[in-house]
Design an enzyme around this catalytic site. Structure first.
Site, PDB file in Angstrom:
ATOM      1  CE1 TYR A 142      -4.238  -1.611   0.082  1.00  0.00           C
ATOM      2  CE2 TYR A 142      -2.860  -3.321   1.050  1.00  0.00           C
ATOM      3  CZ  TYR A 142      -4.035  -2.936   0.440  1.00  0.00           C
ATOM      4  OH  TYR A 142      -4.996  -3.856   0.182  1.00  0.00           O
ATOM      5  CE1 TYR A 186      -7.327  -6.518   2.391  1.00  0.00           C
ATOM      6  CE2 TYR A 186      -6.580  -8.456   3.586  1.00  0.00           C
ATOM      7  CZ  TYR A 186      -6.397  -7.520   2.583  1.00  0.00           C
ATOM      8  OH  TYR A 186      -5.299  -7.599   1.781  1.00  0.00           O
ATOM      9  CG  ASP A 237     -10.712 -14.980   4.652  1.00  0.00           C
ATOM     10  OD1 ASP A 237      -9.741 -15.552   5.203  1.00  0.00           O
ATOM     11  OD2 ASP A 237     -10.588 -13.979   3.917  1.00  0.00           O
ATOM     12  CE  LYS A 255      -2.666 -11.870   7.037  1.00  0.00           C
ATOM     13  NZ  LYS A 255      -3.907 -11.521   6.353  1.00  0.00           N
TER      14      LYS A 255
HETATM   15  C1  LIG Z   1      -4.353 -11.400   5.003  1.00  0.00           C
HETATM   16  C2  LIG Z   1      -5.717 -11.847   4.662  1.00  0.00           C
HETATM   17  C3  LIG Z   1      -6.056 -12.239   3.352  1.00  0.00           C
HETATM   18  C4  LIG Z   1      -5.066 -12.161   2.208  1.00  0.00           C
HETATM   19  O1  LIG Z   1      -3.969 -12.984   2.384  1.00  0.00           O
HETATM   20  P1  LIG Z   1      -2.596 -12.678   1.571  1.00  0.00           P
HETATM   21  O2  LIG Z   1      -1.707 -13.819   1.937  1.00  0.00           O
HETATM   22  O3  LIG Z   1      -2.109 -11.361   2.063  1.00  0.00           O
HETATM   23  O4  LIG Z   1      -2.961 -12.656   0.121  1.00  0.00           O
HETATM   24  C5  LIG Z   1      -7.330 -12.673   3.132  1.00  0.00           C
HETATM   25  N1  LIG Z   1      -8.242 -12.736   4.117  1.00  0.00           N
HETATM   26  C6  LIG Z   1      -7.955 -12.398   5.380  1.00  0.00           C
HETATM   27  C7  LIG Z   1      -8.990 -12.526   6.447  1.00  0.00           C
HETATM   28  C8  LIG Z   1      -6.687 -11.922   5.705  1.00  0.00           C
HETATM   29  O5  LIG Z   1      -6.410 -11.546   6.957  1.00  0.00           O
END
Ligand SMILES: *Cc1c(COP(=O)(O)O)cnc(C)c1O
Length: 437
Positions: free
Chosen positions: A33, A161, A258, A287
């Site tokens: 960013y 997000y 997610d 992550k």
């Molecule tokens: C970080 C994140 C993503 C994206 O993951 P990247 O490895 O950065 O592409 C998607 N969803 C959530 C909830 C996240 O915290």
């Protein structure tokens, strides 16, 4: 080995003076960013071990961010180093089309075993955003295969997000989020207001109503369960997950969780879905999957979803990243999950939760602070104004701590191995950042 080269040309050896490195960084290297050239000078990290980042000038910072939720066991961990080294000697990578290997199979089996019931099949991919792309592709293709291609939209609540690639951007918060710029260009999804923190029957009814009303167009509901991360660090009642599950079942809509930020213990449960004892049809993890060692993510799905896709006109999931199932990443992920499960991680996360609650309690009384909230190993201070990122970061660094505030938020999700003294230091730094920022 090119041992005839002079030492300063050997790869991996230091040799670039810090001011040169920073000048080149500013001139050539994008940061997340960031503008080009960069406006804020980044700190140069030379090495990291345990919970500490060692900077080029010799200073050490306690990492309050776990490198964005990922380094749950801390840095330079002997078990994880061994896993990488062991795999490195065998092979770093082979393609996954037509080939397979033990690290990928072991990791996939482990993910199936530890994840909520019903998730049986694993698609390994490079990053969280890609795993969300795959999840969405799975859902759209499932309905296409069943002869219902009109079911192609997604429903979510605001404040979310889900990543930076195209489809994930379309389900990020459409306003105030980071993807406002693209409204009009992105697929138009169906949104509800952000979920209230505590259970509210009227809001639950709104979720049911919205899912029912749009059911004919909806492929799936996609949410971050219990904690919304980069969209605003908000928490909500797990009860809403049950409402979503029931409404999705009632109206023939798939449910995607997610868990990229929340997975692997961060919220106090292994997966946030476990707080509600709800299983999604599709789940994304990333992550912390590799303990922060390298980029790897996965999309898990049920047999219903996999069978549906496989019975379709195009009976394959048409996705296959070049580095799919990378053996190094799978080996360290399997070791990291093994390390997590072999310890009493609940007690450690609980200890950090208590430390953050105690340490941040009086921050709530400070002028300019709108809210302080803690869940599991996540602590959030929300200001009543946009944070002065540079001033807040500088204040935390002066306390010997690395945090990365954004919007009106100063937040921390430390490695699970953070000791009580370092935890207290993180709380002091967050306080200073809140005062200065
Ligand atoms: C970080 C994140 C993503 C994206 O993951 P990247 O490895 O950065 O592409 C998607 N969803 C959530 C909830 C996240 O915290």
């Amino acid at each position: 080995m090119p041992d005839q080269l002079p030492a300063q040309h050997l790869p991996g050896l230091p040799g670039l003076p810090v001011h040169d490195l920073l000048a080149l960084d500013r001139k050539h290297v994008w940061h997340p960013y960031g503008p080009m050239p960069g406006r804020q000078e980044p700190l140069v990290v030379d090495s990291a071990s345990g919970v500490r980042l060692r900077l080029a000038d010799g200073a050490e910072l306690v990492d309050g961010m776990s490198s964005w939720w990922s380094a749950i066991h801390g840095y330079n961990h002997p078990v994880l180093n061994d896993a990488v080294r062991g795999q490195l000697e065998k092979m770093s990578h082979v393609m996954f089309g037509g080939l397979t290997h033990e690290p990928a199979v072991r990791l996939s089996k482990r993910l199936v075993d530890m994840s909520p019931d019903g998730l049986e099949h694993v698609f390994l991919c490079d990053s969280g955003s890609v795993s969300v792309e795959v999840a969405i592709k799975m859902c759209l293709q499932y309905w296409r295969s069943l002869g219902r291609p009109e079911k192609k939209r997604l429903f979510t609540w605001r404040g979310g997000y889900h990543g930076d690639t195209w489809q994930p951007m379309s389900v990020c918060d459409p306003e105030g989020g980071m993807h406002e710029l693209w409204s009009g260009a992105l697929p138009r999804q169906v949104f509800a207001d952000p979920p209230p923190a505590v259970f509210d029957e009227a809001y639950a009814e709104l979720l049911r109503e919205r899912i029912g009303r749009y059911a004919d167009e909806l492929a799936a509901v996609i949410v971050e369960p219990v904690v919304q991360g980069a969209g605003g660090m908000r928490f909500h009642s797990p009860e809403y997950l049950r409402v979503l599950r029931e409404a999705c079942d009632a109206h023939d809509v798939l449910l995607v969780f997610d868990e990229i930020a929340t997975g692997f213990g961060r919220t106090g449960a292994l997966f946030a879905a476990d707080h509600a004892a709800v299983s999604p049809d599709v789940m994304c993890v990333g992550k912390a999957l590799t303990g922060g060692y390298m980029s790897l993510a996965a999309t898990l799905c049920t047999s219903r979803v996999a069978d549906g896709i496989s019975r379709g006109e195009v009976p394959v999931l048409a996705h296959g990243p070049t580095f799919m199932g990378n053996p190094l990443a799978c080996a360290v992920a399997d070791a990291s999950l093994g390390l997590l499960l072999a310890q009493d991680w609940q007690t450690e996360v609980k200890r950090i939760e208590t430390g953050l609650r105690d340490g941040l309690a009086e921050v709530a009384e400070l002028p300019g602070v709108a809210d302080v909230r803690v869940l599991g190993a996540i602590g959030v201070v929300q200001l009543d104004h946009p944070v002065d990122m540079e001033a807040a970061t500088r204040a935390a660094v002066r306390e010997g701590v690395w945090v990365r505030p954004f919007r009106d938020l100063i937040y921390t999700m430390p490695p699970y191995v953070t000791g009580d003294g370092d935890l207290a230091r993180i709380c002091r730094a967050v306080r200073s950042a809140a005062v200065r920022g």
